[in-house]
Design a protein around this motif. Structure first.
Motif, PDB file in Angstrom:
ATOM      1  N   TYR A  48       0.816  -1.211   0.000  1.00  0.00           N
ATOM      2  CA  TYR A  48       0.000   0.000   0.000  1.00  0.00           C
ATOM      3  C   TYR A  48       0.849   1.260   0.000  1.00  0.00           C
ATOM      4  CZ  TYR A  48       0.892   1.242   4.886  1.00  0.00           C
ATOM      5  OH  TYR A  48       1.491   1.649   6.051  1.00  0.00           O
ATOM      6  N   ILE A  49       0.181   2.361  -0.366  1.00  0.00           N
ATOM      7  CA  ILE A  49       0.765   3.698  -0.262  1.00  0.00           C
ATOM      8  C   ILE A  49      -0.304   4.638   0.279  1.00  0.00           C
ATOM      9  CG2 ILE A  49       2.441   3.418  -2.118  1.00  0.00           C
ATOM     10  CD1 ILE A  49       0.518   5.124  -3.900  1.00  0.00           C
ATOM     11  N   ASN A  50       0.121   5.781   0.799  1.00  0.00           N
ATOM     12  CA  ASN A  50      -0.752   6.906   1.090  1.00  0.00           C
ATOM     13  C   ASN A  50      -0.484   7.935  -0.002  1.00  0.00           C
ATOM     14  OD1 ASN A  50      -2.172   6.818   3.941  1.00  0.00           O
ATOM     15  ND2 ASN A  50      -0.208   5.790   4.171  1.00  0.00           N
ATOM     16  N   MET A  51      -1.560   8.529  -0.553  1.00  0.00           N
ATOM     17  CA  MET A  51      -1.410   9.448  -1.688  1.00  0.00           C
ATOM     18  C   MET A  51      -2.367  10.615  -1.527  1.00  0.00           C
ATOM     19  SD  MET A  51      -0.086   9.873  -4.799  1.00  0.00           S
ATOM     20  CE  MET A  51      -0.433  10.694  -6.332  1.00  0.00           C
ATOM     21  N   GLY A  52      -1.831  11.816  -1.628  1.00  0.00           N
ATOM     22  CA  GLY A  52      -2.666  13.009  -1.578  1.00  0.00           C
ATOM     23  C   GLY A  52      -2.894  13.568  -2.969  1.00  0.00           C
ATOM     24  N   THR A  53      -4.129  13.992  -3.233  1.00  0.00           N
ATOM     25  CA  THR A  53      -4.490  14.627  -4.496  1.00  0.00           C
ATOM     26  C   THR A  53      -5.372  15.838  -4.170  1.00  0.00           C
ATOM     27  OG1 THR A  53      -6.581  13.474  -4.866  1.00  0.00           O
ATOM     28  CG2 THR A  53      -4.573  12.344  -5.591  1.00  0.00           C
ATOM     29  N   ALA A  54      -5.772  16.569  -5.185  1.00  0.00           N
ATOM     30  CA  ALA A  54      -6.696  17.686  -4.976  1.00  0.00           C
ATOM     31  C   ALA A  54      -8.038  17.186  -4.453  1.00  0.00           C
ATOM     32  CB  ALA A  54      -6.888  18.460  -6.274  1.00  0.00           C
ATOM     33  N   GLY A  55      -8.366  15.927  -4.709  1.00  0.00           N
ATOM     34  CA  GLY A  55      -9.633  15.349  -4.275  1.00  0.00           C
ATOM     35  C   GLY A  55      -9.617  14.764  -2.882  1.00  0.00           C
ATOM     36  N   GLY A  56      -8.461  14.770  -2.210  1.00  0.00           N
ATOM     37  CA  GLY A  56      -8.380  14.234  -0.862  1.00  0.00           C
ATOM     38  C   GLY A  56      -7.126  13.412  -0.658  1.00  0.00           C
ATOM     39  N   PHE A  57      -7.098  12.727   0.476  1.00  0.00           N
ATOM     40  CA  PHE A  57      -5.951  11.902   0.836  1.00  0.00           C
ATOM     41  C   PHE A  57      -6.422  10.456   0.943  1.00  0.00           C
ATOM     42  CE2 PHE A  57      -2.389  10.314   3.267  1.00  0.00           C
ATOM     43  CZ  PHE A  57      -1.337  10.999   2.674  1.00  0.00           C
ATOM     44  N   PHE A  58      -5.672   9.524   0.352  1.00  0.00           N
ATOM     45  CA  PHE A  58      -6.137   8.150   0.197  1.00  0.00           C
ATOM     46  C   PHE A  58      -5.053   7.149   0.575  1.00  0.00           C
ATOM     47  CE2 PHE A  58      -8.005  10.968  -2.899  1.00  0.00           C
ATOM     48  CZ  PHE A  58      -9.360  10.715  -2.782  1.00  0.00           C
ATOM     49  N   ALA A  59      -5.485   5.989   1.043  1.00  0.00           N
ATOM     50  CA  ALA A  59      -4.632   4.807   1.120  1.00  0.00           C
ATOM     51  C   ALA A  59      -5.050   3.921  -0.039  1.00  0.00           C
ATOM     52  CB  ALA A  59      -4.814   4.081   2.449  1.00  0.00           C
ATOM     53  N   LEU A  60      -4.082   3.451  -0.813  1.00  0.00           N
ATOM     54  CA  LEU A  60      -4.336   2.592  -1.968  1.00  0.00           C
ATOM     55  C   LEU A  60      -3.653   1.259  -1.723  1.00  0.00           C
ATOM     56  CD1 LEU A  60      -3.461   5.244  -4.701  1.00  0.00           C
ATOM     57  CD2 LEU A  60      -5.716   4.730  -3.778  1.00  0.00           C
ATOM     58  N   LEU A  61      -4.401   0.155  -1.854  1.00  0.00           N
ATOM     59  CA  LEU A  61      -3.904  -1.173  -1.523  1.00  0.00           C
ATOM     60  C   LEU A  61      -4.052  -2.118  -2.701  1.00  0.00           C
ATOM     61  CD1 LEU A  61      -5.432   0.174   1.059  1.00  0.00           C
ATOM     62  CD2 LEU A  61      -5.257  -2.074   2.026  1.00  0.00           C
ATOM     63  N   VAL A  62      -3.016  -2.934  -2.958  1.00  0.00           N
ATOM     64  CA  VAL A  62      -3.070  -3.962  -4.002  1.00  0.00           C
ATOM     65  C   VAL A  62      -2.509  -5.270  -3.461  1.00  0.00           C
ATOM     66  CG1 VAL A  62      -2.936  -2.299  -5.907  1.00  0.00           C
ATOM     67  CG2 VAL A  62      -0.834  -3.321  -5.014  1.00  0.00           C
ATOM     68  N   ASN A  63      -3.001  -6.389  -4.027  1.00  0.00           N
ATOM     69  CA  ASN A  63      -2.504  -7.699  -3.591  1.00  0.00           C
ATOM     70  C   ASN A  63      -2.306  -8.695  -4.726  1.00  0.00           C
ATOM     71  OD1 ASN A  63      -5.085  -8.567  -4.228  1.00  0.00           O
ATOM     72  ND2 ASN A  63      -5.615  -9.233  -2.165  1.00  0.00           N
ATOM     73  N   GLY A  64      -2.509  -8.308  -5.968  1.00  0.00           N
ATOM     74  CA  GLY A  64      -2.290  -9.203  -7.091  1.00  0.00           C
ATOM     75  C   GLY A  64      -3.453 -10.124  -7.401  1.00  0.00           C
TER      76      GLY A  64
END
Length: 179
Positions: A48-64
């Protein structure tokens, strides 16, 4: 058993999530763990990563195996609902990274690194095929940020790491441009 811990921090709100048995649990507060906030995942080993954009702040998770999971301060979403990545199935992403304000997704069993538009958690994904750079075969496993401080100043690189231990470095900001 917990397979992954996810830490979300947008500067004013912090949350901690544990992933076990295909379910995501909010474990921010001490005490007994309540019901799962996300259920029915195929596997519990996420990057996962934490990512900020103009639309907000998000945690994005992947597992394949499952579509990318997206968390914002109070809600969970899956890729294709609130946000959509097109051109690439996020269920095939085994690793995720933020390099120079772009989300990068590493495709399982390939040498493709997919990237999203600048400052975005969705949109049209484009592939950067790195297969010509590696001599030992295998596939991409991960991507990391590497910062070097030398006499010329600070340089940021993306390091692409293969299953065979090879590493390729990328310094640019726009993979679609030859410049």
């Amino acid at each position: 058993a917990v397979d992954s811990l996810i830490y979300y921090n947008n500067g004013s709100a912090q949350s901690l999530f544990g992933i076990a048995g295909g379910d995501i649990f909010d474990v921010t507060m001490a005490g007994a763990v309540g019901a799962a906030v996300v259920t029915g995942l195929t596997n519990s080993r996420f990057q996962y990563i934490n990512m900020g954009t103009a639309g907000g702040f998000f945690a994005l998770l992947v597992n394949g195996q499952d579509k990318m999971q997206v968390y914002t301060v109070s809600a969970w979403y899956v890729d294709g609902t609130t946000t959509t990545v097109t051109g690439f199935d996020t269920a095939d992403a085994i690793h995720i990274n933020n390099f120079k304000n772009r989300v990068w997704l590493i495709e399982k069993d390939s040498f493709n690194a997919w990237y999203l538009p600048v400052s975005s958690i969705g949109g049209a994904a484009a592939a950067l095929d790195l297969s010509g750079l590696f001599k030992l075969g295998g596939y991409l496993m991960a991507m990391a940020n590497w910062t070097i401080d030398n006499a010329a100043g600070i340089d940021d690189y993306a390091a692409f790491i293969t299953s065979e231990g090879e590493v390729a470095l990328y310094k640019g900001t726009d993979p679609s441009s030859a410049n």
